[in-house]
Design an enzyme around this catalytic site. Structure first.
Site, PDB file in Angstrom:
ATOM      1  CG  ASP A  62      -7.907  -1.557  -3.223  1.00 56.65           C
ATOM      2  OD1 ASP A  62      -8.568  -0.998  -2.333  1.00 56.65           O
ATOM      3  OD2 ASP A  62      -6.667  -1.642  -3.179  1.00 56.65           O
ATOM      4  CB  SER A  88      -0.958  -0.033   1.196  1.00 52.92           C
ATOM      5  OG  SER A  88      -1.943   0.963   1.104  1.00 52.92           O
ATOM      6  CG  HIS A  97      -6.266  -1.604   0.430  1.00 50.40           C
ATOM      7  ND1 HIS A  97      -5.732  -0.932  -0.643  1.00 50.40           N
ATOM      8  CD2 HIS A  97      -5.465  -1.305   1.478  1.00 50.40           C
ATOM      9  CE1 HIS A  97      -4.674  -0.251  -0.275  1.00 50.40           C
ATOM     10  NE2 HIS A  97      -4.483  -0.462   1.026  1.00 50.40           N
TER      11      HIS A  97
END
Length: 434
Positions: free
Chosen positions: A354, A216, A385
């Site tokens: 996501d 991320s 995610h």
């Protein structure tokens, strides 16, 4: 009169007998509505399929497709809830992973030039690598995360078992038991601490090769770090970026939209960031510390009322490095303008469902992978995610598709580097015959 009373009674009896049928119809309609909502929310009608791959045809790409079965195999999430990006994301956010192991590591402390104390955890391999080489994974976690998070522990344990040494950065200010020693926290794209960790590994293990992994926000940091200087790519075999958004400037507008509940996720992450910043209030805002450029008590007041990451970034985070505006902060700290400078093999992984990364942002890795031979973009339909859970019906497995893919890709790249001279000779011989 008697006739009227009898007629009224008969009418009442008939109406009463019809009521159960009416109630049954209402129940049936309610059940149908609930089932419809469940099917829609859980996305049960969505098919399972292999991930979409965007890449240029090359010897490396062909080798990867042959050596990484997960790239061409169907990703099958848990049947009941695995096709919902929201549930995958919520499970990652709430519990990280199931039955998470507890790998043993050693915490290292590095003093930065501005007085900040960077920390990272070092985990030694638990078996010999498949190539027999010394290979270290340098790992950058997601926003406000560290080596003690369950998804990091699960991945590290799996990587150790596959012969990798792992170094995991603890984002500055993220660990609750480590005090800040300078008025600065981690930011969206500051690479100082990650660079210090990489340099320590290179110096301590002069024979080791590096696999760079970013989750991320960590994906943004590692890509920006590699693109900042060609020297940063020395001894790096490859880089894997997972579920990043590539451009904070382009993402900020989508984060304020309510579709796919992004505004709600924005609020939750902002609330978590506020708690972390306020836990270091004395170090960041106290009179005994030199305050960051242009930071005032008014900014602290705005922090209390902030409901989005953008408000926190504008009032606090950008000022740690003296950016004059939020736009400048997002432009300078995003990896978007550095991606084209990365020359080592680069795997960019996102999920189509996501809820945090808007589909418009996926044009960035798609365009890059269509131009550069070293880049491959992997886009499974499901995963949310940083979820990517696998399982048969209801209960997920401890290891995720994402964990397996990263290690499988890293193994393939290590094999590629070992056999690359022979592959090049064979290709030249074939081209010479033609």
């Amino acid at each position: 009169m008697l006739f009227f009373i009898c007629r009224l009674k008969m009418s009442t009896i008939l109406e009463t007998s019809e009521l159960p049928a009416v109630f049954d119809g209402v129940k049936l309609a309610a059940v149908a509505a609930v089932l419809y909502v469940i099917v829609r929310c859980l996305n049960l009608k969505s098919p399972t399929a292999p991930p979409e791959l965007i890449y240029q045809d090359s010897a490396l790409a062909r080798f990867l497709l042959k050596s990484c079965p997960l790239l061409t195999k169907e990703y099958v999430p848990p049947l009941i809830w695995g096709k919902s990006g929201h549930i995958q994301t919520a499970l990652y956010g709430k519990m990280g992973r199931v039955r998470s192991p507890h790998p043993n590591g050693h915490r290292k402390y590095l003093t930065m030039p501005d007085g900040a104390t960077a920390t990272f955890d070092l985990f030694e391999p638990r078996s010999e690598h498949c190539t027999g080489e010394d290979v270290t994974m340098v790992i950058c976690p997601g926003i406000a995360n560290h080596s003690e998070k369950q998804y990091i522990r699960t991945f590290v344990d799996y990587a150790q078992k596959n012969g990798y040494r792992c170094a995991v950065l603890n984002h500055l200010g993220a660990l609750p038991n480590i005090e800040l020693t300078s008025p600065r926290m981690f930011t969206y794209g500051c690479t100082w601490e990650f660079g210090a960790m990489v340099n320590y590994i290179k110096k301590t293990y002069p024979q080791t090769q590096l696999i760079v992994v970013g989750f991320s926000l960590g994906g943004n940091i590692v890509c920006k770090y590699l693109g900042e200087s060609q020297a940063n790519q020395e001894r790096v075999l490859c880089c894997v970026s997972l579920c990043q958004g590539y451009s904070a400037l382009r993402a900020q507008e989508t984060f304020m939209q309510w579709d796919h509940c992004r505004r709600f996720y924005n609020f939750l992450m902002a609330d978590n960031m506020k708690k972390i910043i306020l836990s270091h209030r004395q170090a960041l805002f106290g009179d005994n510390m030199k305050k960051p450029h242009s930071l005032s008590e008014a900014d602290l007041g705005k922090l209390y009322t902030a409901t989005s990451l953008m408000q926190i970034d504008d009032n606090v985070m950008r000022k740690f490095h003296g950016y004059s505006s939020l736009k400048e902060y997002y432009e300078e700290e995003s990896c978007l303008h550095y991606l084209h400078r990365i020359n080592v093999p680069l795997l960019l992984v996102n999920a189509a469902d996501d809820p945090l990364v808007h589909e418009s942002l996926l044009s960035i890795p798609r365009a890059l992978s269509e131009k550069k031979e070293n880049v491959m973009h992997v886009l499974p339909l499901h995963g949310g995610h940083l979820g990517f859970f696998e399982g048969s019906v209801l209960f997920p497995e401890p290891l995720t598709w994402m964990d397996k893919l990263v290690v499988q890709y890293a193994n393939a790249i290590c094999q590629w580097e070992k056999t690359k001279p022979h592959c090049s000779d064979a290709e030249q011989a074939v081209s010479g015959q033609e």
